[in-house]
Design an enzyme around this catalytic site. Structure first.
Site, PDB file in Angstrom:
ATOM      1  N   GLU A  82       0.648  -1.083   0.294  1.00 47.50           N
ATOM      2  CA  GLU A  82      -0.367   0.111   0.295  1.00 47.50           C
ATOM      3  C   GLU A  82       0.782   1.522  -0.260  1.00 47.50           C
ATOM      4  O   GLU A  82       1.061   2.298  -0.515  1.00 47.50           O
ATOM      5  CB  GLU A  82      -1.076   0.277   1.738  1.00 47.50           C
ATOM      6  CG  GLU A  82      -2.148   0.920   1.198  1.00 47.50           C
ATOM      7  CD  GLU A  82      -2.655   1.385   0.395  1.00 47.50           C
ATOM      8  OE1 GLU A  82      -3.005   0.740  -0.122  1.00 47.50           O
ATOM      9  OE2 GLU A  82      -3.401   1.769   0.262  1.00 47.50           O
ATOM     10  N   ASP A  83       1.837   1.834   0.914  1.00 45.86           N
ATOM     11  CA  ASP A  83       2.377   2.413   1.123  1.00 45.86           C
ATOM     12  C   ASP A  83       4.421   2.608   0.300  1.00 45.86           C
ATOM     13  O   ASP A  83       4.508   3.692   0.623  1.00 45.86           O
ATOM     14  CB  ASP A  83       2.649   2.954   2.805  1.00 45.86           C
ATOM     15  CG  ASP A  83       1.315   3.129   2.912  1.00 45.86           C
ATOM     16  OD1 ASP A  83       0.592   3.293   1.999  1.00 45.86           O
ATOM     17  OD2 ASP A  83       1.203   2.486   4.115  1.00 45.86           O
TER      18      ASP A  83
END
Ligand code: MN
Length: 700
Positions: A82-83
């Protein structure tokens, strides 16, 4: 710094893991840490600390529950996809598919958070969350992730704190309860209470602290008494602990039962953990002997477990100095289940692997408990539906959640939005990608319907929709549509007949129309046309009622120059094409069906007094009609290919083919081809006959 947000180091984690994992497993977790630390390098949390401490803390929460190696590794990597720039493929390559799959699942859930209006849709959102966790470890990691975020909530702005806490109270805590993850659930409950009602929390926490501080001597006295007596009576290895009540549960008790703080807390709580069920009752007897039990307060959740599988004996005793003592007695196994719930299956001691099987085992064991205890099955049913959902949950572009049955398509979704949307669905944008209306939806997708006023339902749509609403709407549309075609056919038949007598339909006077419609019991011309199309009313009867002057009151010949959009179909017994001598039979279900005049079925129908018309059929050459021909060929390789290429060269298509062996040397091919008229068919037949291996070509 409080105990809860102490900075967790990889060495701390590894020393916990060393307690229950093999050195090679711990090494694997360490490698995941290196990947995560590198990937998150330069990222910081709101609190100011390096980002990697967050996944480490999440892993620590799960390590304290002694969850398996996959679960811990995935927890460390849980924010990487996700990051950071780390991809699913890279995780799969380095740590295997199982872990990559879990990390990907957690990312999907993270993407959904704050996606919708929680107040209105909490229940659907919980279901969506569970539906998307095809591996329950995804959900368990998500809960631990949320727990750590709740522990570090104070670094957020106040409004953000509130919205995160509310979401947690509505979504995450109930899921933790549903899955039996009590230790996580209790902490989430208290952190939410603290964030939402900081003042009430502060007052209660203070009171509790005071209470226990004042009475710590009494508590340890009772504990010693209990322990002494149990040892005396032959239960030496019993674990007795004092239980601290939590602000949240005290607040709930006060609120729900209208009690004062003193009434709720004026009680000392102990937990006694023994080896097995027999010892539970044995310990109970001993303790009741030591202190007098309060009548009517004993509860046997061992014989009659709570609906989520919780088992324990509860009793309240009159203690020394007129105080009350609350005691819970349970076996080690019961304690394990009450703390871990479904996560017990990924406890390092558990060696089974299959996720769905484990989830159903957990449910199965609940079911056994339920059967024996005869309590409500509702919880179990709900849990089962949540873990093995028969629905998908998708988002509208506005963030509303729509619930559809499993296997539902874009078309079902469109009709659920509105019939007028469904009727004009062209395609959908699913997570920004254009996809056709037959696409099957998956939970968590955002679906936007693209409509076009030129798109309308057709019969093939019935195969693409599975919901009753969509099917019903499509059928209603098709029915209305065929009514329109029948009206057109009826009008066509009547005006043809009228024209035949040299009169224009529009020239017929209004009062004649009125009389005619009254006599035929029709409320409008449309109704009458439709009934003509359905052959409920004979054209000749209408002519009679209209009092059209003319010689031919019984009309049996009409002209047709375009068959599109009319309720006209072609019999498959004789495959009529333009140029043939044809007749039409009016039928109730299909409107007019055309046959060749020499068709045996037509002659049969005429004899049965069906309403029929001979037809003067002219078409333009742009319309194609199916016709069936038989070709007798000498058995030879490649013959079919030559036939196909001849047919297509001459502007026709083979729609259907059947092969029949006549004898060893001759094969008979039945072809359905599309042609414009009899001339076209003749040209094709001539060319086919010219092929060396063809014996004969004739119409079926
Ligand atoms: Mn996270």
């Amino acid at each position: 710094m409080s105990k809860n947000n102490q900075r967790i180091l990889i060495s701390d984690l590894c020393s916990v893991l060393d307690g229950y994992m093999s050195p090679s497993q711990v090494k694997g977790v360490y490698q995941a840490y290196i990947v995560a630390a590198t990937a998150h390098d330069g990222q910081y949390r709101k609190s100011g600390e390096a980002y990697v401490f967050h996944p480490l803390s999440v892993a620590m929460i799960l390590a304290k529950l002694q969850l398996d190696c996959c679960c811990i590794t995935a927890a460390i990597l849980h924010d990487c996809i996700e990051d950071t720039s780390v991809t699913y493929e890279e995780i799969k390559h380095d740590f295997g598919q199982e872990i990559a799959h879990i990390v990907e699942g957690v990312s999907k859930l993270t993407n959904l958070e704050f996606h919708t209006n929680i107040d209105k849709q909490a229940q659907n959102f919980r279901k969506l969350f569970l539906a998307m966790s095809d591996d329950m470890r995804v959900m368990i990691i998500k809960l631990a992730d949320r727990l750590h975020n709740m522990r570090t909530l104070s670094s957020m702005k106040r409004d953000k704190q509130l919205s995160i806490a509310k979401e947690t109270a509505e979504i995450h805590a109930p899921i933790a309860r549903r899955l039996g993850l009590n230790s996580i659930r209790i902490e989430l409950d208290n952190l939410c209470f603290k964030a939402i009602y900081p003042f009430r929390y502060g007052v209660l926490a203070n009171q509790i602290k005071k209470q226990y501080g004042n009475r710590s001597k009494v508590v340890s006295n009772i504990q010693v008494q209990l322990s002494k007596r149990l040892v005396q009576e032959g239960l030496p290895e019993v674990d007795i602990s004092g239980r601290h009540k939590q602000p949240c549960s005290i607040y709930k008790k006060m609120k729900n039962k209208g009690l004062k703080f003193a009434q709720v807390l004026d009680m000392y709580a102990f937990r006694v953990i023994v080896k097995d069920v027999a010892q539970c009752y044995q310990a109970l007897g001993i303790i009741h002997n030591l202190y007098k039990p309060l009548p009517g307060k004993f509860k046997d959740y061992v014989a009659l477990p709570k609906s989520n599988g919780y088992q324990s004996l509860h009793t309240i005793l009159f203690g020394p100095n007129k105080i009350f003592i609350e005691v819970q007695i349970r076996s080690e196994d019961m304690h394990f289940v009450s703390e871990y719930g479904i996560a017990a299956h990924w406890h390092y001691k558990s060696d089974t692997k299959n996720n769905a099987e484990l989830a159903s085992n957990w449910l199965g064991s609940l079911l056994d408990i339920q059967r024996n205890s005869d309590t409500s099955l509702e919880f179990l049913e709900e849990t089962k539906n949540d873990l093995f959902p028969s629905e998908v949950f998708v988002f509208t572009p506005d963030g509303d959640i729509m619930q559809l049955p499993y296997g539902a398509t874009v078309l079902d979704f469109a009709y659920m939005v509105h019939t007028s949307v469904g009727d004009h669905t062209l395609k959908a944008k699913i997570d920004q990608v254009s996809l056709p209306i037959s696409t099957i939806l998956k939970s968590g997708q955002t679906v936007e319907i693209i409509t076009s006023k030129h798109t309308n339902p057709n019969p093939s749509w019935l195969n693409m929709a599975i919901t009753a609403k969509a099917k019903h709407s499509i059928k209603a549309y098709l029915k209305a549509q065929s009514a329109a075609e029948l009206i057109q056919l009826g009008k066509y038949l009547l005006s043809n007949a009228v024209n035949y007598m040299g009169i224009e339909v529009d020239a017929i006077e209004a009062n004649k129309w009125k009389n005619c419609l009254d006599e035929l019991n029709c409320d409008s011309k449309e109704t009458m046309y439709m009934r003509i199309g359905l052959s409920e009313i004979l054209v000749s009867v209408v002519l009679n009622k209209l009092q059209c002057e003319g010689e031919h009151c019984v009309i049996q010949r009409i002209k047709i120059d375009n068959t599109r959009d009319k309720a006209i179909s072609f019999a498959h017994c004789c495959y009529p094409i333009p140029g043939d001598s044809v007749a039409g039979i009016l039928t109730i279900s299909k409107g007019m069906v055309m046959h060749r005049t020499d068709c045996a079925n037509l002659i049969h129908a005429k004899n049965k007094h069906a309403q029929w018309l001979s037809i003067d059929w002219q078409t333009n050459e742009s319309e194609y009609f199916e016709v069936k021909i038989i070709i007798d060929v000498v058995n030879r390789r490649g013959s079919l290919a030559s036939i196909a290429s001849t047919v297509s060269k001459l502007g026709s298509n083979i729609e259907d083919i059947e092969v029949q062996e006549k004898d060893n040397s001759i094969k008979s091919l039945a072809l359905v081809i599309s042609v414009t008229n009899t001339n076209h068919l003749q040209i094709i037949s001539r060319n086919l006959s010219a092929l060396a291996f063809v014996r004969e070509v004739y119409r079926a």
